[in-house]
Design an enzyme around this catalytic site. Structure first.
Site, PDB file in Angstrom:
ATOM      1  N   GLU A 244      44.041  -1.098 143.072  1.00  0.00           N
ATOM      2  CA  GLU A 244      43.857   0.418 143.244  1.00  0.00           C
ATOM      3  C   GLU A 244      43.441   0.821 144.647  1.00  0.00           C
ATOM      4  O   GLU A 244      44.216   1.842 145.205  1.00  0.00           O
ATOM      5  CB  GLU A 244      42.329   0.706 142.723  1.00  0.00           C
ATOM      6  CG  GLU A 244      42.323   2.191 142.247  1.00  0.00           C
ATOM      7  CD  GLU A 244      41.163   2.509 141.164  1.00  0.00           C
ATOM      8  OE1 GLU A 244      41.622   2.395 139.893  1.00  0.00           O
ATOM      9  OE2 GLU A 244      40.097   3.125 141.522  1.00  0.00           O
ATOM     10  N   ARG A 270      54.480  29.500 164.857  1.00  0.00           N
ATOM     11  CA  ARG A 270      53.229  30.601 165.275  1.00  0.00           C
ATOM     12  C   ARG A 270      53.087  30.953 166.596  1.00  0.00           C
ATOM     13  O   ARG A 270      52.838  29.953 167.509  1.00  0.00           O
ATOM     14  CB  ARG A 270      51.808  29.829 164.643  1.00  0.00           C
ATOM     15  CG  ARG A 270      50.510  30.565 164.931  1.00  0.00           C
ATOM     16  CD  ARG A 270      50.409  31.984 164.109  1.00  0.00           C
ATOM     17  NE  ARG A 270      49.211  32.495 164.184  1.00  0.00           N
ATOM     18  CZ  ARG A 270      48.902  33.760 164.073  1.00  0.00           C
ATOM     19  NH1 ARG A 270      49.837  34.559 163.678  1.00  0.00           N
ATOM     20  NH2 ARG A 270      47.635  34.126 164.130  1.00  0.00           N
ATOM     21  N   GLN A 281      47.775  22.473 174.529  1.00  0.00           N
ATOM     22  CA  GLN A 281      47.009  21.093 174.474  1.00  0.00           C
ATOM     23  C   GLN A 281      46.253  20.653 173.275  1.00  0.00           C
ATOM     24  O   GLN A 281      46.138  19.725 172.585  1.00  0.00           O
ATOM     25  CB  GLN A 281      46.492  20.536 175.648  1.00  0.00           C
ATOM     26  CG  GLN A 281      46.524  18.941 175.830  1.00  0.00           C
ATOM     27  CD  GLN A 281      45.647  18.466 177.217  1.00  0.00           C
ATOM     28  OE1 GLN A 281      44.641  18.693 177.333  1.00  0.00           O
ATOM     29  NE2 GLN A 281      46.634  17.976 177.830  1.00  0.00           N
TER      30      GLN A 281
END
Length: 390
Positions: A244, A270, A281
């Site tokens: 798992e 954007r 940055q």
């Protein structure tokens, strides 16, 4: 070392990308809010063989090992936005199907595998109110009576419980709370005396994976439905956790890959202060950090899966992989929200990715418990090396 995928593994990922349209769901946001599991989407996964991918090809399965399974679940995580559905599938595979295949007797496989091949869903009933991280504190008992056992007790927070067709149940068969004091049983979810909550728990994340509670009241289980020997529940549980923590957590790699690509695209589109936000940055470094965390987590998962396939399971490696993935998923989720700004906190994919990441630090062993275990193993390893050098 060869880090490239072989032809079969590359085909696995291409094949899953090819069924992405079948896994699309325009109602996902509404289902997420309603905490609604999708049987139709489960049937899509079943139709393509994913609900039985560990079953060998002679029995009609895909015959995947750990690495192939991790690659498949990673690809599903990337191409299926319903992360709760992929989580439900992974829990069924790693905690129910794999233990049955590894420890089940031929007669048990003949009885139960046809159900899996028909698309039935399994639930792994181990957690109790006072037995989560401390699994050996479980109070559910299986008392030997004649040619079988009578189970009494309750389990909670069980993934797939409200939609399960069969259960893999851990119960105490010994006098204490040790590693060999409980055993594993498989039984129908509608067996007499089994009560399962019909309304799934509403959760912070993974809402489309149904989670519920189970009560056992004088539930009769024949001895032939005990998986493995009496008292072998500890080893069975440990193996299921290794699978798992490796294969299930691979689904988050796919989610993070899709998330990173969405963030790169968003940062290019954007515009703020006359230029794309990717030019700043502060944003570009977030993207790099997201990529670093993803690649580190991916390497850890692949290594753990490779070890499982080599017959060299390493609990420490699986735990480290789980820790790296859960931390990366949460940190990348936060970064994705920041990069998307107001759009990131609106109800939709980005905020859902963050919510789905947060439970990863709790299930399959909490971050704190796994770190405690790893610290003990580290101290032990150092002590052994020091003793051998003297």
């Amino acid at each position: 070392m060869d880090f490239s995928l072989n032809a079969q593994q590359a085909a696995i990922q291409r094949g899953i990308a090819g069924i992405a349209a079948e896994l699309a769901d325009s109602q996902l946001t509404q289902r997420d809010l309603a905490a609604a599991f999708s049987r139709p989407l489960w049937q899509v996964l079943h139709r393509h063989g994913f609900s039985s991918l560990f079953v060998d090809t002679e029995r009609g399965g895909l015959g995947y090992g750990a690495l192939d399974a991790a690659l498949a679940l990673e690809a599903l995580g990337q191409h299926c936005q319903d992360t709760g559905l992929v989580f439900a599938l992974s829990a069924h595979l790693c905690a129910c199907l794999h233990p049955l295949l590894k420890y089940g007797k031929p007669a048990q496989l003949e009885r139960w595998l046809p159900r899996v091949m028909q698309g039935q869903i399994g639930a792994h009933a181990v957690t109790e109110v006072e037995a989560g991280s401390d699994v050996f504190a479980m109070q559910t008992q299986a008392k030997k009576e004649g040619p079988g056992y009578v189970i009494n007790g309750s389990k909670c927070y069980i993934t797939n419980a409200p939609v399960a067709d069969f259960l893999l149940v851990h119960a105490r068969t010994g006098p204490g709370q040790g590693y060999f004091d409980f055993s594993t049983f498989i039984l129908p979810a509608d067996a007499p005396g089994v009560s399962i909550s019909t309304v799934p728990h509403e959760k912070l994340g993974l809402r489309t994976a149904a989670m519920g509670d189970i009560r056992f009241e004088h539930v009769w289980v024949p001895e032939e439905d005990r998986i493995g020997a009496e008292g072998s529940g500890g080893p069975i549980f440990q193996v299921s956790m290794e699978w798992e923590r490796t294969c299930l957590f691979a689904l988050y790699l796919g989610v993070m890959q899709r998330q990173l690509e969405l963030c790169v695209t968003r940062s290019e589109l954007r515009q703020q202060f006359g230029q794309a936000i990717s030019a700043y940055q502060a944003v570009s470094h977030k993207l790099v950090d997201m990529s670093l965390r993803l690649e580190s987590a991916r390497l850890a998962i692949y290594k753990s899966a490779w070890l499982l396939d080599q017959g060299r399971p390493d609990s420490a490696c699986a735990a480290m992989a789980k820790l790296l993935v859960s931390d990366a998923a949460m940190q990348n989720g936060l970064a994705a929200v920041q990069i998307h700004g107001a759009q990131g906190i609106l109800c939709g994919e980005i905020e859902r990715q963050l919510r789905n990441a947060m439970p990863a630090s709790v299930f399959s062993g909490t971050t704190e418990v796994l770190k405690n275990n790893l610290a003990r193993q580290l101290r032990s390893a150092v002590s052994i090396r020091q003793a051998s050098s003297q």
